[in-house]
Scaffold this motif. Structure first.
Motif, mmCIF file in Angstrom:
data_model
loop_
_atom_site.group_PDB
_atom_site.id
_atom_site.type_symbol
_atom_site.label_atom_id
_atom_site.label_comp_id
_atom_site.label_asym_id
_atom_site.label_seq_id
_atom_site.Cartn_x
_atom_site.Cartn_y
_atom_site.Cartn_z
ATOM 1 N N GLY A 321 69.548 -22.433 -16.482
ATOM 2 C CA GLY A 321 69.023 -23.352 -15.469
ATOM 3 C C GLY A 321 67.839 -24.167 -15.954
ATOM 4 N N MET A 322 67.039 -23.622 -16.860
ATOM 5 C CA MET A 322 65.861 -24.335 -17.329
ATOM 6 C C MET A 322 66.207 -25.534 -18.205
ATOM 7 S SD MET A 322 63.090 -23.243 -16.144
ATOM 8 C CE MET A 322 62.429 -21.850 -15.244
ATOM 9 N N LEU A 323 67.395 -25.500 -18.825
ATOM 10 C CA LEU A 323 67.904 -26.654 -19.572
ATOM 11 C C LEU A 323 66.980 -27.149 -20.659
ATOM 12 C CD1 LEU A 323 69.563 -28.749 -16.739
ATOM 13 C CD2 LEU A 323 70.705 -27.507 -18.542
ATOM 14 N N THR A 324 66.348 -26.245 -21.388
ATOM 15 C CA THR A 324 65.678 -26.694 -22.606
ATOM 16 C C THR A 324 66.359 -26.011 -23.774
ATOM 17 O OG1 THR A 324 64.090 -24.898 -22.697
ATOM 18 C CG2 THR A 324 63.460 -26.818 -21.414
ATOM 19 N N GLN A 325 66.183 -26.566 -24.952
ATOM 20 C CA GLN A 325 66.845 -26.032 -26.146
ATOM 21 C C GLN A 325 66.520 -24.543 -26.311
ATOM 22 O OE1 GLN A 325 68.786 -27.424 -28.686
ATOM 23 N NE2 GLN A 325 68.828 -25.326 -29.450
ATOM 24 N N THR A 326 65.233 -24.222 -26.233
ATOM 25 C CA THR A 326 64.837 -22.837 -26.470
ATOM 26 C C THR A 326 65.380 -21.918 -25.382
ATOM 27 O OG1 THR A 326 62.802 -23.858 -27.194
ATOM 28 C CG2 THR A 326 62.873 -21.475 -27.199
ATOM 29 N N GLY A 403 61.197 -20.743 -23.654
ATOM 30 C CA GLY A 403 61.989 -21.921 -23.342
ATOM 31 C C GLY A 403 61.771 -22.369 -21.913
ATOM 32 N N ALA A 404 61.674 -21.417 -21.021
ATOM 33 C CA ALA A 404 61.497 -21.757 -19.613
ATOM 34 C C ALA A 404 60.152 -22.461 -19.412
ATOM 35 C CB ALA A 404 61.565 -20.495 -18.762
ATOM 36 N N TRP A 405 59.149 -22.008 -20.125
ATOM 37 C CA TRP A 405 57.812 -22.600 -19.959
ATOM 38 C C TRP A 405 57.793 -24.042 -20.450
ATOM 39 C CZ3 TRP A 405 54.274 -20.712 -16.925
ATOM 40 C CH2 TRP A 405 53.002 -21.284 -16.959
ATOM 41 N N GLN A 406 58.699 -24.353 -21.386
ATOM 42 C CA GLN A 406 58.745 -25.725 -21.914
ATOM 43 C C GLN A 406 59.173 -26.727 -20.857
ATOM 44 O OE1 GLN A 406 61.316 -25.532 -25.256
ATOM 45 N NE2 GLN A 406 59.820 -24.479 -26.536
ATOM 46 N N ASN A 407 59.846 -26.236 -19.845
ATOM 47 C CA ASN A 407 60.223 -27.146 -18.766
ATOM 48 C C ASN A 407 58.974 -27.445 -17.943
ATOM 49 O OD1 ASN A 407 61.339 -28.396 -16.509
ATOM 50 N ND2 ASN A 407 63.290 -27.365 -16.873
ATOM 51 N N PRO A 408 58.552 -28.706 -17.873
ATOM 52 C CA PRO A 408 57.224 -29.010 -17.321
ATOM 53 C C PRO A 408 57.113 -28.889 -15.803
ATOM 54 C CG PRO A 408 58.354 -31.011 -17.982
ATOM 55 C CD PRO A 408 59.237 -29.899 -18.391
ATOM 56 N N ASP A 409 58.201 -28.730 -15.114
ATOM 57 C CA ASP A 409 58.135 -28.714 -13.657
ATOM 58 C C ASP A 409 57.284 -27.543 -13.159
ATOM 59 O OD1 ASP A 409 60.153 -29.812 -11.183
ATOM 60 O OD2 ASP A 409 59.066 -27.940 -10.881
ATOM 61 N N GLN A 410 56.360 -27.845 -12.212
ATOM 62 C CA GLN A 410 55.431 -26.805 -11.736
ATOM 63 C C GLN A 410 56.165 -25.618 -11.113
ATOM 64 O OE1 GLN A 410 52.185 -26.913 -12.283
ATOM 65 N NE2 GLN A 410 52.569 -28.845 -13.330
ATOM 66 N N TRP A 411 57.139 -25.923 -10.273
ATOM 67 C CA TRP A 411 57.843 -24.846 -9.566
ATOM 68 C C TRP A 411 58.632 -23.975 -10.519
ATOM 69 C CZ3 TRP A 411 56.279 -23.787 -4.911
ATOM 70 C CH2 TRP A 411 55.698 -24.793 -4.145
ATOM 71 N N ARG A 413 57.791 -23.390 -13.504
ATOM 72 C CA ARG A 413 56.848 -22.508 -14.191
ATOM 73 C C ARG A 413 56.489 -21.317 -13.318
ATOM 74 N NH1 ARG A 413 53.076 -26.406 -17.908
ATOM 75 N NH2 ARG A 413 54.718 -26.700 -19.456
ATOM 76 N N LEU A 414 56.381 -21.585 -12.051
ATOM 77 C CA LEU A 414 56.112 -20.478 -11.128
ATOM 78 C C LEU A 414 57.240 -19.445 -11.226
ATOM 79 C CD1 LEU A 414 54.423 -19.278 -8.839
ATOM 80 C CD2 LEU A 414 55.890 -20.516 -7.240
ATOM 81 N N ALA A 415 58.467 -19.963 -11.250
ATOM 82 C CA ALA A 415 59.617 -19.053 -11.363
ATOM 83 C C ALA A 415 59.524 -18.257 -12.661
ATOM 84 C CB ALA A 415 60.916 -19.855 -11.334
ATOM 85 N N THR A 416 59.120 -18.932 -13.729
ATOM 86 C CA THR A 416 58.995 -18.236 -15.010
ATOM 87 C C THR A 416 57.977 -17.109 -14.917
ATOM 88 O OG1 THR A 416 59.343 -20.384 -16.000
ATOM 89 C CG2 THR A 416 58.730 -18.612 -17.469
ATOM 90 N N ILE A 417 56.852 -17.417 -14.282
ATOM 91 C CA ILE A 417 55.804 -16.396 -14.163
ATOM 92 C C ILE A 417 56.325 -15.201 -13.379
ATOM 93 C CG2 ILE A 417 53.556 -15.913 -13.161
ATOM 94 C CD1 ILE A 417 52.876 -18.870 -13.726
ATOM 95 N N LEU A 418 57.013 -15.489 -12.282
ATOM 96 C CA LEU A 418 57.543 -14.394 -11.464
ATOM 97 C C LEU A 418 58.538 -13.557 -12.259
ATOM 98 C CD1 LEU A 418 58.054 -16.224 -8.081
ATOM 99 C CD2 LEU A 418 56.446 -14.385 -8.566
#
Lengths: 500, 470
Positions: A321-326, A403-411, A413-418
């Motif tokens: 879902g994060m759609l970045t290469q990593t 990889g998820a953190w590379q996606n700049p969207d704030q929300w 990133r929140l999901a990544t943290i959770l």
């Protein structure tokens, strides 16, 4: 290399089993067949590697194309990229381990091994398909053997679980079918409709079509990989299944879904993937956290691993879902890593259960003193599951988070943290379960007479542990293997952004 | 005319010749043993089946009353093959029956009726063929002579088929009134969608829907299937249904092409209702014959989706599916008829732990059910896939989604039987059954058909190429 051998070999083995008599013959044939397949898969890895290093840059290697149903332009088109090779290796590892742990399968052994190998035919065929019809065909081939394996040889409320699993997976493939039909009629390749993965990827499917059919394909495949809220078959199915079937289910079958989400849904409908990315992330974050907390409440070892599989497969979907290469690299790594780890976990649970006849955490204790080998295997699987560095789980989850953190969207990133935070919960339930069963005083005096692992069980565990450690210590080889494949997918997804 | 006329009507002539041979045996003075009669008949039917594949020229006879072409010949061959399998399967049942010859005379008459119906070039010929195919069927539905249920089934069948024939005739006469012709080729030019024509057309469709037991015209099916002897039930469910479906496709595609929009909507409604109601009722059945009756209703729902595709792939997928359906359904009925002839047991509960005693038959039944449910690698998967793909060609994805969801429901009840066979325990399982050689051959043909018709794409491609011929 002729990839059709990957389907033929297990199929021929399965047929050969039908002509055997008695457990000894059956298991010998099964082991020979799966061992040959194992060597073939390793060989495939090296041949693939050689092709790539000699500069072959086509997205799929060793492809073979045969017109199957000409009127509908259906082809039997097979080929592999790095992702498929990784998944084929995973399948080979898990299947041979599965045959080894079922070494003393007394009741209806012929049927058991036949179905197990037939199941693997479906998985191999699925991973090498480059035509979405063939892909769908093999996806469904793998449903009924699971039903029979769980329903006949399972334990507990096996019929209920088998039925639930079969129906939910069938629902998944039903949705996938609608997605495929939509894709097919959305294509126009030189005036012809096509099922061919490569041809579809080269054309641009109407955005409206993508918006309608992406959810069908993604949810359909998602059901296979325990997408929340369609995960309910996972705990029942896994816990009722016999050991080898559990290993296969969690190790490979759930990966069919992740692979499909990536290869069919995201790769062919990149705009759809962008459009629905937030839904995928929301659902997978819920799956990760909910799965982790649900695992804490479980008392049965198999349920613990089943719910933790649900949680871990959330990482695969999160990565996609994060759609970045990593993150997509991480998703693939997590599929392989989780496949090996969970198979090992189920193998260890099966070994414990066959000796103690219980899987309840509170009834077990002090196993390290009596069956040290099995207990060690159990602990290794647990540690890999909670992401200890040095094992594959750490590498995979770390890559997903980065990889998820590379996606700049704030929300996002929140999901990544959770999702990251859920690792703490994982540590709690794994350490608690492992500590209670393995350490401490021996809870039942019968346990003193238990015998440790036999050669076949040691071999099965050894094969899986080698896989886990090989990824954990030297992740770069696997990463290099899959990167061209994921880059190819990301290229499409990247193009989709510029189209917006 | 001359020799032409013999060769074009070859399928019909052969059947009539066989009927006459049987008649001579019947009136002759020599007493034949049942076994030798059955062997003779099966050899004749095999011969009939094989000859059907040769000399298949197309042509028109009797002022367009009778027409034939490669597709029609192939459809007749499919029906011949199905009848041959059924005849092999009913060996154990007929071995001790007093009226074998009559049974076959009636059975083959209905088959001849279906052939005339498929070849019909005008509405009257079509109606005659249909009647010839349904009236003798009512007689053989009553062939378990001591069973009251069997008579009840026959009675229900004759009444409902008379009713549907009435509807058809009413439709035909209105159609004649509205267009002034009953010849198909002229009819298609006269259709313009006037209300009277639509009304007549709906009546015709209702008549068809009765014959293929589409909901809401399905009520006779379950009772008749349950009461009739297994051989007749399987004949009803595959052969007579298949024949009507063949005609339905060609009539809709060729004659009523101008009304395509009307019939698309009708088919949409019929197929959704048929799938859902067939499936939901099938879940609750315990008698296997009733169960297969409702499942066959649901299958018709899927076939209607294929028909609604209104394309070459649509027609090809319907013919292809009927062929597969013959193999799968007859595989299941073959096992049921063996068990029923030997033990009289027909309930799903009786089949619990069937696998413990009869391994081979259990697998045959399970594989047939998987094929009916559309699970790969059986042919049923390909059949359903192509039907739904043809339907999806119309762009109506709602219909496809409903169908896909119905697949799950249907899988549930098929798996329920599989569960009973493989997983349940039973104190008094059905004892070990020795399979006589002829039914074994039938089961072998079905299994080979289920495996090969799907994976070997030639069959579908062959059928597809026939359709492009018209």
């Amino acid at each position: 290399m002729n990839l059709s051998f990957l389907i033929l070999l297990p199929f021929v083995t399965a047929i050969a089993i039908l002509f055997c008599n008695g457990l000894k013959q059956v298991r010998t044939v099964a082991l020979i067949g799966t061992a040959a397949q194992f060597l073939l898969s390793i060989d495939l890895l090296f041949v693939y590697w050689k092709e790539r290093t000699t500069g072959n840059n086509s997205p799929f290697l060793f492809d073979f194309n045969y017109t199957w149903f000409a009127p509908l332009n259906i082809h039997y088109h097979i080929g592999v990229d790095g992702i498929s090779v990784a998944m084929i290796l995973l399948t080979a590892f898990v299947v041979i381990a599965g045959v080894l742990v079922s070494w003393t399968q007394e009741s209806m052994n012929k049927e058991f091994f036949f179905l197990l190998l037939f199941l693997s035919v479906g998985a191999y065929g699925y991973f090498i398909s480059l035509d979405i019809f063939t892909l769908f065909f093999f996806l469904e081939v793998a449903v009924i053997p699971k039903f029979l394996l769980i329903g006949i040889w399972g334990s507990g409320k096996k019929e209920y679980s088998a039925m639930k699993l079969a129906l939910m997976l069938m629902a998944g493939s039903g949705l996938v079918f609608v997605g495929l039909a939509g894709l097919y009629y959305g294509t126009n390749f030189n005036g012809e409709r096509t099922f061919d993965l490569l041809q579809i990827s080269q054309m641009h499917i109407n955005i409206l079509f993508q918006k309608i059919f992406f959810p069908f394909a993604f949810i359909g495949f998602g059901i296979f990989t325990a997408l929340f809220p369609f995960h309910t078959w996972v705990p029942d199915g896994h816990s009722s299944a016999p050991t080898a079937a559990s290993m296969f289910l969690a190790g490979i079958s759930m990966k069919l879904g992740g692979y499909g989400c990536l290869r069919v849904a995201t790769y062919l409908m990149p705009e759809g993937a962008h459009y629905y990315a937030w839904v995928i992330i929301l659902l997978s974050t819920i799956a990760i956290i909910y799965g982790a907390f649900a695992t804490m409440m479980q008392k049965d070892l198999k349920y613990i691993n089943a719910y933790s599989s649900f949680s871990h497969c959330g990482f695969v979907l999160l990565g996609i879902g994060m759609l970045t290469q990593t993150s997509i690299n991480g998703a693939v790594l997590q599929m392989v890593s989780h496949g090996l780890m969970t198979a090992l976990f189920f193998a260890a649970i099966g070994m414990i259960y066959s000796r103690t006849h219980t899987r309840m955490v509170e009834q077990l204790g002090g196993l390290l003193k009596v069956i040290p080998f099995i207990s060690t295997v159990f602990v290794i699987a647990g540690l890999c599951s909670l992401g200890l560095p040095g094992f594959s789980g750490f590498v995979a989850e770390m890559t997903v988070f980065m990889g998820a953190w590379q996606n700049p969207d704030q929300w996002y990133r929140l999901a990544t943290i959770l999702a990251c935070a859920s690792i703490v919960v994982t540590a709690v339930y794994i350490l608690r379960a492992a500590g209670k069963t393995v350490m401490g005083p021996i809870t039942d005096h019968h346990y003193n007479n238990l015998s440790d692992a036999t050669w076949n069980e040691k071999l099965a565990a050894g094969i899986l542990i080698i896989g886990i450690v090989a990824i954990g210590i030297a992740p770069f080889w696997l990463n290099q293997l899959i990167t061209p494949g994921t880059e190819h997918i990301m290229e499409h997804v990247g193009k989709a952004i510029t189209l917006k | 005319m001359g020799i032409d006329f013999l060769i074009l009507m070859k399928h019909e002539w052969l059947l009539i010749a066989i009927i006459f041979i049987l008649l001579f045996i019947k009136v002759g003075s020599k007493e034949w043993k049942n076994e030798s009669i059955l062997n003779l008949i099966n050899i004749l039917l095999l011969f009939n089946c094989i000859v059907g594949f040769f000399w298949n020229e197309g042509g028109i006879l009797f002022n367009e009353m009778f027409k034939t072409d490669a597709l029609i010949a192939a459809e007749k061959n499919i029906l011949n093959l199905g009848t041959y399998i059924i005849s092999l399967q009913s060996y154990s049942w007929l071995k001790n029956h007093k009226h074998v010859l009559e049974f076959y005379m009636l059975l083959l008459s209905t088959l001849a009726g279906m052939f005339f119906m498929i070849s019909a070039g005008n509405l009257l010929m079509f109606y005659l063929g249909l009647e010839l195919s349904s009236i003798p069927l009512a007689a053989i539905a009553n062939f378990d002579l001591e069973k009251r249920k069997s008579s009840e089934a026959a009675f229900k069948f004759i009444i409902s088929s008379a009713f549907s024939s009435g509807l058809l005739l009413f439709g035909i006469s209105l159609m004649y009134g509205a267009t002034g012709t009953i010849i198909f080729s002229e009819l298609s030019q006269q259709l313009n969608g006037s209300p009277l024509q639509i009304f007549a057309f709906i009546l015709l469709i209702a008549g068809f829907a009765f014959k293929i037991s589409a909901v809401p015209f399905h009520l006779w099916t379950a009772d008749v299937y349950e009461g009739a002897p297994v051989a007749v039930t399987s004949y009803l469910s595959v052969i007579s249904k298949g024949a009507v479906l063949f005609v339905f496709v060609s009539v809709l595609y060729e004659v009523f092409k101008p009304l395509a929009e009307t019939w698309y909507n009708v088919l949409f409604l019929l197929s959704v209702l048929t799938m859902i109601i067939g499936n939901l009722f099938a879940i609750r059945q315990n008698n296997l014959k009733r169960f297969l009756a409702f499942s066959s209703i649901a299958q018709v729902g899927f076939i209607l989706i294929g028909i609604s595709g209104n394309s070459q792939t649509g027609a090809a997928s319907v013919v292809y599916f009927v062929l597969i359906y013959i193999f799968s359904n007859l595989g299941a009925f073959g096992v049921i008829s063996l068990v029923s002839a030997l033990t009289g047991k027909e309930n799903i509960d009786d089949y619990k732990a069937f696998y413990k005693t009869n391994k081979l038959l259990s697998w045959v039944l399970a594989i047939s059910l998987f094929s009916l449910a559309g699970i790969p690698p059986t042919a049923g998967f390909f059949g359903k896939f192509f039907l739904l793909m043809a339907g999806a060609g119309q762009g109506n994805y709602l219909l496809i989604t409903i169908a896909a969801l119905n697949m799950i429901v249907s899988l549930y009840y098929y798996l329920k039987v599989v569960k009973a066979i493989f997983m349940d325990t039973n104190e008094t399982p059905i004892e070990k059954i020795t399979i006589p050689s002829l039914p074994k051959l039938a089961l072998f043909i079905c299994m080979a058909g289920i495996v090969l018709t799907g994976l070997m794409s030639y069959v579908y491609e062959y059928i597809f190429s026939l359709i492009s011929a018209f």
